[in-house]
Design a protein around this motif. Structure first.
Motif, short mmCIF file in Angstrom:
data_model
loop_
_atom_site.label_atom_id
_atom_site.label_comp_id
_atom_site.label_asym_id
_atom_site.label_seq_id
_atom_site.Cartn_x
_atom_site.Cartn_y
_atom_site.Cartn_z
N PRO A 124 0.80 -1.23 0.00
CA PRO A 124 0.00 0.00 0.00
C PRO A 124 0.83 1.28 0.00
N ASP A 125 2.13 1.17 0.29
CA ASP A 125 2.99 2.35 0.29
C ASP A 125 3.37 2.81 -1.12
N ILE A 126 3.20 1.95 -2.10
CA ILE A 126 3.57 2.30 -3.48
C ILE A 126 2.57 3.32 -4.04
N GLU A 127 3.10 4.36 -4.70
CA GLU A 127 2.28 5.41 -5.29
C GLU A 127 2.12 5.15 -6.80
N ILE A 128 0.88 5.21 -7.26
CA ILE A 128 0.61 5.13 -8.70
C ILE A 128 0.70 6.56 -9.25
N VAL A 129 1.73 6.82 -10.07
CA VAL A 129 1.99 8.20 -10.52
C VAL A 129 1.51 8.45 -11.95
N GLY A 130 0.91 7.45 -12.58
CA GLY A 130 0.36 7.63 -13.92
C GLY A 130 -0.43 6.41 -14.32
N ASP A 131 -1.48 6.63 -15.14
CA ASP A 131 -2.32 5.52 -15.59
C ASP A 131 -2.90 5.89 -16.94
N ASP A 132 -2.14 5.59 -17.99
CA ASP A 132 -2.51 6.00 -19.35
C ASP A 132 -3.05 4.83 -20.17
N PHE A 133 -3.97 5.19 -21.10
CA PHE A 133 -4.45 4.24 -22.10
C PHE A 133 -4.27 4.87 -23.48
N HIS A 134 -3.95 4.05 -24.45
CA HIS A 134 -3.76 4.55 -25.82
C HIS A 134 -4.42 3.58 -26.79
N PRO A 135 -4.75 4.03 -28.00
CA PRO A 135 -5.42 3.15 -28.98
C PRO A 135 -4.57 1.93 -29.32
N LEU A 136 -5.23 0.84 -29.57
CA LEU A 136 -4.55 -0.41 -29.91
C LEU A 136 -4.04 -0.38 -31.35
N ALA A 137 -2.72 -0.60 -31.49
CA ALA A 137 -2.07 -0.75 -32.81
C ALA A 137 -2.32 0.44 -33.73
N LYS A 138 -2.36 1.65 -33.17
CA LYS A 138 -2.55 2.84 -33.99
C LYS A 138 -1.50 3.92 -33.74
N VAL A 139 -0.85 3.88 -32.57
CA VAL A 139 0.14 4.89 -32.22
C VAL A 139 1.49 4.53 -32.83
N LYS A 140 2.06 5.47 -33.59
CA LYS A 140 3.37 5.23 -34.20
C LYS A 140 4.48 5.99 -33.48
N ASP A 141 4.11 6.98 -32.67
CA ASP A 141 5.10 7.78 -31.93
C ASP A 141 4.71 7.82 -30.46
N PHE A 142 5.47 7.10 -29.63
CA PHE A 142 5.18 7.04 -28.20
C PHE A 142 5.99 8.05 -27.39
N SER A 143 6.66 8.98 -28.06
CA SER A 143 7.51 9.93 -27.32
C SER A 143 6.73 10.78 -26.31
N PRO A 144 5.47 11.21 -26.62
CA PRO A 144 4.74 11.96 -25.59
C PRO A 144 4.48 11.13 -24.33
N TYR A 145 4.21 9.85 -24.50
CA TYR A 145 3.99 8.97 -23.34
C TYR A 145 5.30 8.78 -22.57
N ALA A 146 6.39 8.61 -23.30
CA ALA A 146 7.70 8.43 -22.65
C ALA A 146 8.07 9.67 -21.85
N SER A 147 7.77 10.84 -22.38
CA SER A 147 8.06 12.08 -21.67
C SER A 147 7.26 12.17 -20.37
N LYS A 148 6.00 11.75 -20.43
CA LYS A 148 5.16 11.76 -19.23
C LYS A 148 5.71 10.79 -18.17
N ILE A 149 6.16 9.64 -18.62
CA ILE A 149 6.71 8.65 -17.68
C ILE A 149 7.95 9.22 -16.99
N LYS A 150 8.82 9.85 -17.79
CA LYS A 150 10.05 10.42 -17.23
C LYS A 150 9.73 11.54 -16.25
N ALA A 151 8.78 12.41 -16.62
CA ALA A 151 8.42 13.55 -15.77
C ALA A 151 7.76 13.11 -14.47
N SER A 152 7.13 11.94 -14.47
CA SER A 152 6.42 11.47 -13.28
C SER A 152 7.36 11.02 -12.16
#
Length: 414
Positions: free
Chosen positions: A199-227
Motif C-alpha cells: 500500500p505504500d507504493i504510489e501510482i503516478v500515472g495511468d494511461d491508455f492509448h489506442p490499440l495498434a494505432k500509435v506510431k510515436d510514443f515519445s509523448p507517453y515516454a516524456s510523461k513517464i520520465k516527468a512522473s
C-alpha cells in the motif's frame, strides 16, 4: 465355404483400407490473426510456431494417425474480419480455430463459435486460444468449446505483483496500457493487487492509448520520465510495446519495465543494450530456465534453423500436444469427443507439466519472472533477435502460485 472366405477376406481388406484412410486424414487448423500491418510480423512468427510444432507432431506421430496442417488467415486484428474468416474456415470444413492476438477478437470468436455450434450440431468447432488473456473468457464468458493455453492477465498480475512487492526500491509505479478490455484489466488489477500487497507504493500515472494505432510514443515516454516513476507496468504487446520501449530509451527513461510480452517480435531489437537490467517479463516460459525439458532446445534450435527467427510462442506446443493426445485417446478427430478429452488433460510441455482445468478450460502451468541481460552462454544461452541479449530467469513459480478461483458456470453438451 469359399464364398464365406471371400467375404471375410474382402471385409478384412475393407477394414484395412478404412483404417489406412483414417490414418491418412489431414486435420486443418485455421490460424486467424494479423499477418499484415503493424502486428503482421508478430502474427507471422506465431503462425510459423504453430506450423512448426504441427510438423514435429506429424513427424513423430503424436496423434496416432491423422496429420495436422495449420492454415493462416489474416484478420487485420479486426473482430469483424475474424468472424468473416471463421465462417470461411467452417465452410472449408475446418473445425479447429487458433487465435491469440487481442481479447476483443478472442471474445468475439468465443461467442461466435458457441453460437455456430448451437446451429450446427455434428459440425462443431473448437477454439484454441493461445494469447487472448482477458479473464472474462474463462470466467463470466466461459464456454465449453473454448480452451485457453496462456495464463490470463489476472494470473500474471498475481505473480508479477508478488515478485515486485518484495523489492523495497519500488516506490512509484506508472501504468500504461492499450485502450481495450485487456489493457483496462491490467490497469485495474495492478492497482488492486499493489494496494493489497504494497500500500505504500504510489501510482503516478495511468494511461491508455489506442490499440495498434500509435506510431510515436515519445509523448507517453516524456510523461513517464516527468512522473519520476521508478517502475512501469504494461500489458502492451506487439508494435505497441516495441515502440514504447524505443521511445522510452530515446527519452532517457531509467525506470524498470514489468511486461507480459517483451519477448515478442520487434521488442528485443527495440530494447537492445538500453533495456539491460531494466526490462522484466512475466509469463509462462523462460528460454534459459534451468530444468527446461530437452525438447525445448530441440524446438528452439530447429525453429531458428528453419526460419532464422526466435521461437517464443510455446502455447503452440501445449496446444498441439493436447489436441494430438486427444486424437490418440479418442481415436477420433471429432471436436465434441476431443473437447471432452481435453478437459482435465495433463501433458508435458516445454515449461513442465501443464493441466487444462476442467472447470473453466484455463491451462494451469508454471510461470517465470525474467530480466533482459547480456547473453553469456551459461545463465543466458539463448539471445533474441541477434541482439546478444536475452532473458535471465530470476524466479520460477509453480502453477499454484498463480492459480485463481473461477466464476465459470460451464454448460456442457448432453
Amino acid at each position: 465355404m469359399k464364398k464365406m472366405r471371400f467375404f471375410l477376406a474382402s471385409a478384412a481388406v475393407f477394414m484395412a483400407l478404412a483404417s489406412s484412410a483414417a490414418s491418412a486424414e489431414t486435420v486443418k487448423i485455421a490460424f486467424i490473426d494479423p499477418l499484415s500491418g503493424l502486428m503482421g510480423s508478430l502474427g507471422t512468427n506465431e503462425l510459423r510456431s504453430w506450423q512448426y510444432v504441427a510438423n514435429v507432431a506429424n513427424q513423430q506421430d503424436w496423434t496416432g494417425g491423422p496429420k495436422l496442417e495449420v492454415v493462416g488467415f489474416d484478420n487485420n486484428l479486426s473482430p469483424q474480419q475474424s468472424l468473416t474468416l471463421l465462417n470461411e474456415a467452417a465452410d472449408q470444413g475446418i473445425r479447429y480455430i487458433v487465435q491469440g492476438n487481442g481479447s476483443s477478437v478472442g471474445m468475439a470468436l468465443e461467442d461466435a463459435v458457441s453460437r455456430y455450434n448451437e446451429r450446427n450440431p455434428g459440425k462443431e468447432l473448437i477454439y484454441l486460444n493461445y494469447g487472448a488473456v482477458d479473464p472474462a473468457m474463462t470466467n463470466s464468458k466461459c464456454d465449453f468449446w473454448h480452451f485457453s493455453f496462456d495464463a490470463n492477465s489476472d494470473m500474471k498480475m498475481e505473480a508479477l505483483t508478488t515478485f515486485l512487492a518484495r523489492d523495497p526500491h519500488v516506490k512509484k509505479v506508472y501504468l500504461i496500457n492499450q485502450d481495450y478490455s485487456f489493457g483496462h484489466d491490467v490497469s485495474r488489477t495492478a492497482r488492486e493487487y499493489l494496494k493489497r500487497k504494497r500500500p505504500d507504493i504510489e501510482i503516478v500515472g495511468d494511461d491508455f492509448h489506442p490499440l495498434a494505432k500509435v506510431k510515436d510514443f515519445s509523448p507517453y515516454a516524456s510523461k513517464i520520465k516527468a512522473s519520476g516513476a521508478d517502475t512501469v507496468i504494461t500489458g502492451n504487446w506487439g508494435s505497441d510495446l516495441a515502440l514504447l520501449i524505443k521511445a522510452s530509451k530515446d527519452a532517457g527513461v531509467t525506470a524498470s519495465y514489468y511486461t507480459y510480452y517483451a519477448p515478442t517480435t520487434g521488442v528485443p531489437t527495440a530494447m537492445g543494450a538500453a533495456g539491460a537490467g531494466h526490462v522484466k517479463y512475466i509469463g509462462y516460459f523462460g528460454p534459459n530456465t534451468k530444468g527446461n525439458p530437452p525438447q525445448a532446445d530441440q524446438i528452439f534450435d530447429g525453429f531458428r534453423k528453419k526460419y532464422n527467427d526466435d521461437f517464443y510462442m510455446i502455447a503452440s506446443y501445449a496446444g498441439i500436444a493436447m489436441v494430438s493426445q486427444a486424437f490418440k485417446e479418442t481415436h477420433s478427430t471429432d471436436p465434441l469427443k476431443v473437447a471432452r478429452a481435453l478437459e482435465g488433460m495433463k501433458v508435458q510441455s516445454l515449461n513442465g507439466m501443464v493441466e487444462m482445468r476442467a472447470a473453466d478450460h484455463q491451462l494451469q502451468q508454471p510461470l517465470v519472472i525474467t530480466t533482459w541481460v547480456k547473453a553469456d552462454g551459461k545463465d543466458v544461452k539463448y539471445d533474441q533477435e541477434k541482439t546478444s541479449y536475452g532473458w535471465r530467469t530470476d524466479a520460477v513459480l509453480d502453477a499454484s502460485s498463480a492459480t485463481l478461483p473461477t466464476t465459470c458456470q460451464m454448460k456442457r453438451p448432453h
